[in-house]
Design a protein around this motif. Structure first.
Motif, short mmCIF file in Angstrom:
data_model
loop_
_atom_site.label_atom_id
_atom_site.label_comp_id
_atom_site.label_asym_id
_atom_site.label_seq_id
_atom_site.Cartn_x
_atom_site.Cartn_y
_atom_site.Cartn_z
N ASP A 1 41.69 -14.60 46.23
CA ASP A 1 41.36 -14.22 47.77
C ASP A 1 39.98 -14.39 48.07
O ASP A 1 39.34 -14.01 47.30
N ARG B 1 37.12 -12.40 50.45
CA ARG B 1 36.99 -11.07 50.91
C ARG B 1 35.73 -10.93 51.56
O ARG B 1 34.55 -11.73 51.19
N ARG C 1 35.48 -13.65 55.02
CA ARG C 1 37.06 -13.79 55.08
C ARG C 1 37.66 -14.16 56.75
O ARG C 1 36.99 -13.25 57.39
N GLN D 1 38.88 -12.17 43.38
CA GLN D 1 38.63 -11.63 44.77
C GLN D 1 37.06 -12.55 44.85
O GLN D 1 36.05 -12.28 44.33
N ARG E 1 33.81 -12.58 46.37
CA ARG E 1 33.05 -11.33 47.30
C ARG E 1 31.64 -12.19 48.18
O ARG E 1 30.88 -12.12 47.61
N ASP F 1 31.94 -5.48 49.88
CA ASP F 1 32.40 -6.07 51.06
C ASP F 1 31.54 -5.81 52.23
O ASP F 1 31.74 -6.41 53.46
#
Length: 676
Positions: free
Chosen positions: A235, A237, A241, A358, A360, A415
């Motif tokens: 993903d 993040r 994003r 994730q 970052r 984030d």
């Protein structure tokens, strides 16, 4: 483009092209301006290098600005971090050398089965790509030991999860007869070779346990054992994003990507997860359009990729994504933006094997060497630091918007926040420059730069904060950061809070650029810098800095306030400091990735007392290797050290042309604390 038409350095996975042409004051000019006197050359080729500090760190702080204590006068800390072993000599032997009273044993070599069907490693390297996805990867690098009971507040030193990076690959060793060249194979590469190469990258999570005899081994069948590779879904993040410049065929909404690559160092988070760094990712992509957008140009993306993964003969989407040449349609029809999904810190939860990694993005996009966290305080922001490992690049700091709470802390803290870049001033002070469009100073600099050429990039502004972070290097250029000599690993002293960074070397320095602080042209030895944040507050926007030590051969001196505080001898000569880590007692461990010529011989690891600046050589690696990655168990009685790209016949006898990277377990024969 055929490989033989490339710059020959480009095929070296450690090659970092100089792509910063912004013209900010280089660090060597700051050093020169701060010199109180010229140093002299000693010996035939040795240099006496003066620290640019006229005073120590404590004296640098103005009234009311604590510097975390005078590291030259804290006798209690000096005693706690004393070096109680006999230094080992330099070595050219094809073996690991440790001090008297210590033992070393190879552990977890490339190809060790850790998950799935546990396929055994074949000495002729004939394992398939599917096998490699279940085995330890290649070119071990940064790593961390997580006690198995950490989530419950424990600190086991006999069982845990060892998580390690696999930076890049040796194609010749990975396959039985080396890689199949696309040039000699009709313009394509065999799919399984490409699959295997991608699988040999990434991260390994290995559940290990020590038996009653002190032997460590893999816990086979453990659900924690896991491989994260260059093909694992992840993903995106943070602020980047969903940004349009990350749209791809795989992720039309710009929220996902596949894989993590060129993972060098790392950083354990305060909440028990693992951040892995994407460093020299630029070489994995090919853009044959003839021109690159600034997101690629400022990183050195070229017209041909290092490994030709995009030329896999089955044309699968998992491989063609490495061709980032724009097509005739929209971004969601090709992979023009695939490279924009790399260059981040990637968070992995080793205790939750089903979780997706994730990326970052708030921590910036550049050539991350690693990340280090300042000690967390309840109710205060989370602070972490990262270096951009390339010549004339920068050092960064992230400060979270939300405060830390031990009860709820997690990756969400990374984030939202402010990314800063360091400016080192001539008087020993420093400033953290915010890279945020909400910061008035930065916004004014951005406005003033619009319509100009920043370095070699025609600058037309930033669309939003996501665009700033996607172009972190360019933003730092505009902010006025200080270009450094390859900022690599960092470490925070657990006793004082001071921050240390290795500046590995800078072979691009010319004779005209030499000065008293950098007296050698094509300086290849490097140094270690450190700083104390203003008022002992890691979230502060000001700091005071000095040079902890200059690397070099016998007679190399580091001078503070007119006094020689370090003079290198046979016991501690070293060059090109790279890996850096404070153990749980406060000893500083320094690893090298430099020349293996005389007088240094093989790469090594040294221990330093940060209070007295005493330095001793503790470990020498085998021939041809880089010594990289170090961690101990919480009781500091077992140490793990990684050996990257060793000679062919270490450590398992003759392996033909298929040498195996491995970790090394170091223990004291009497069961005592390492280094004490």
């Amino acid at each position: 483009m055929a490989k033989h038409d490339l710059d020959p350095n480009y095929l070296d996975p450690n090659y970092e092209p100089v792509v910063n042409h912004a013209g900010n004051n280089p660090f060597h000019e700051v050093l020169a301006a701060r010199m109180q006197r010229r140093s002299v050359i000693k010996g035939t080729v040795g240099a006496a290098l003066a620290s640019i500090m006229g005073v120590g760190l404590a004296a640098c702080a103005s009234d009311g600005n604590s510097s975390s204590g005078n590291t030259n006068a804290n006798s209690d800390n000096a005693s706690a971090t004393e070096l109680g072993f006999k230094a080992v000599a330099v070595s050219a032997a094809n073996q690991v050398v440790v001090p008297e009273g210590y033992s070393a044993q190879a552990f977890l070599p490339w190809g060790t089965p850790i998950t799935g069907s546990y396929p055994a490693f074949r000495a002729d390297a004939s394992n398939s790509g599917e096998d490699q996805e279940q085995q330890i990867g290649m070119h071990h690098d940064g790593m961390h030991f997580f006690p198995i009971d950490q989530k419950a507040g424990g600190s086991s030193s006999t069982e845990g999860l060892l998580v390690m990076n696999h930076e890049y690959i040796n194609q010749g060793a990975l396959h039985p007869d080396g890689p199949t060249s696309a040039d000699a194979n009709g313009g394509v590469r065999p799919e399984d070779e490409v699959r295997k190469e991608i699988a040999a990258h990434g991260v390994s999570v290995v559940h290990i346990r020590q038996d009653s005899q002190g032997t460590w081994d893999v816990v086979f069948g453990s659900p924690f054992n896991r491989r994260i590779t260059g093909g694992t879904e992840m993903d995106i993040r943070g602020p980047v994003r969903g940004y349009e410049k990350l749209i791809t065929r795989f992720s039309p909404d710009a929220t996902e990507t596949r894989g993590t690559l060129n993972n060098c160092s790392m950083g354990p988070t305060p909440w028990g997860t693992y951040l892995t760094a994407e460093e020299n990712w630029h070489g994995y992509f090919a853009n044959s359009a003839g021109t690159q957008p600034r997101e690629q140009a400022r990183h050195g993306v070229g017209s041909s990729s290092r490994y030709d993964w995009e030329l896999a003969d089955n044309g699968a989407d998992a491989y063609v994504r490495f061709d980032i040449t724009p097509g005739a349609g929209n971004a969601d029809e090709d992979y023009r933006n695939e490279a924009n999904t790399f260059g981040y810190m990637v968070e992995i939860d080793p205790f939750t094997p089903e979780s997706k990694p994730q990326k970052r993005t708030a921590l910036g996009r550049f050539g991350h060497e690693g990340v280090i966290f300042a000690p967390v305080k309840e109710g205060q922001p989370v602070v972490c630091y990262s270096g951009d490992d390339s010549r004339f690049e920068y050092i960064y700091k992230f400060v979270s918007s939300q405060p830390y709470s031990a009860a709820t802390a997690g990756g969400y803290l990374l984030d939202k926040g402010t990314l800063y870049v360091a400016r080192f001033n001539e008087d020993g002070s420093g400033d953290w420059l915010a890279l945020s469009l909400e910061d008035a100073d930065f916004a004014a600099k951005v406005a003033a730069a619009e319509g100009t050429t920043v370095g070699e990039v025609a600058f037309d502004g930033f669309a939003n904060q996501a665009d700033v972070l996607l172009n972190t290097r360019l933003a730092a250029d505009i902010a006025g950061a200080t270009p450094m000599d390859r900022p690599e690993w960092g470490a925070v002293d657990p006793n004082t809070g001071e921050v240390y960074f290795t500046l590995t070397n800078n072979s691009q320095r010319t004779e005209e650029q030499t000065n008293a602080a950098n007296p050698l042209a094509e300086n290849r030895t490097g140094h270690i810098i450190r700083w104390a944040e203003e008022n002992d507050d890691h979230a502060a926007v000001a700091f005071n800095w000095d040079i902890f030590v200059f690397a070099g051969e016998q007679g190399t001196e580091t001078v503070v306030d007119g006094n020689t505080v370090v003079s290198l001898s046979d016991d501690n000569i070293f060059n090109s400091p790279d890996g850096l880590w404070f153990d749980y007692n406060g000893r500083l461990w320094i690893q090298t990735d430099g020349s293996d010529d005389a007088p240094y011989q093989n790469n090594m690891m040294l221990a330093a007392n940060p209070v007295t600046r005493e330095i001793k050589r503790f470990f020498v690696g085998p021939q041809g290797c880089e010594v990289t990655g170090v961690v101990t168990t919480p009781d500091v009685k077992t140490m793990f050290v990684n050996i990257q790209h060793p000679a062919a016949d270490w450590p398992f006898g003759t392996e033909g042309d298929h040498p195996r990277d491995a970790a090394v377990i170091v223990t004291r024969d009497d069961g005592g604390v390492i280094g004490a």
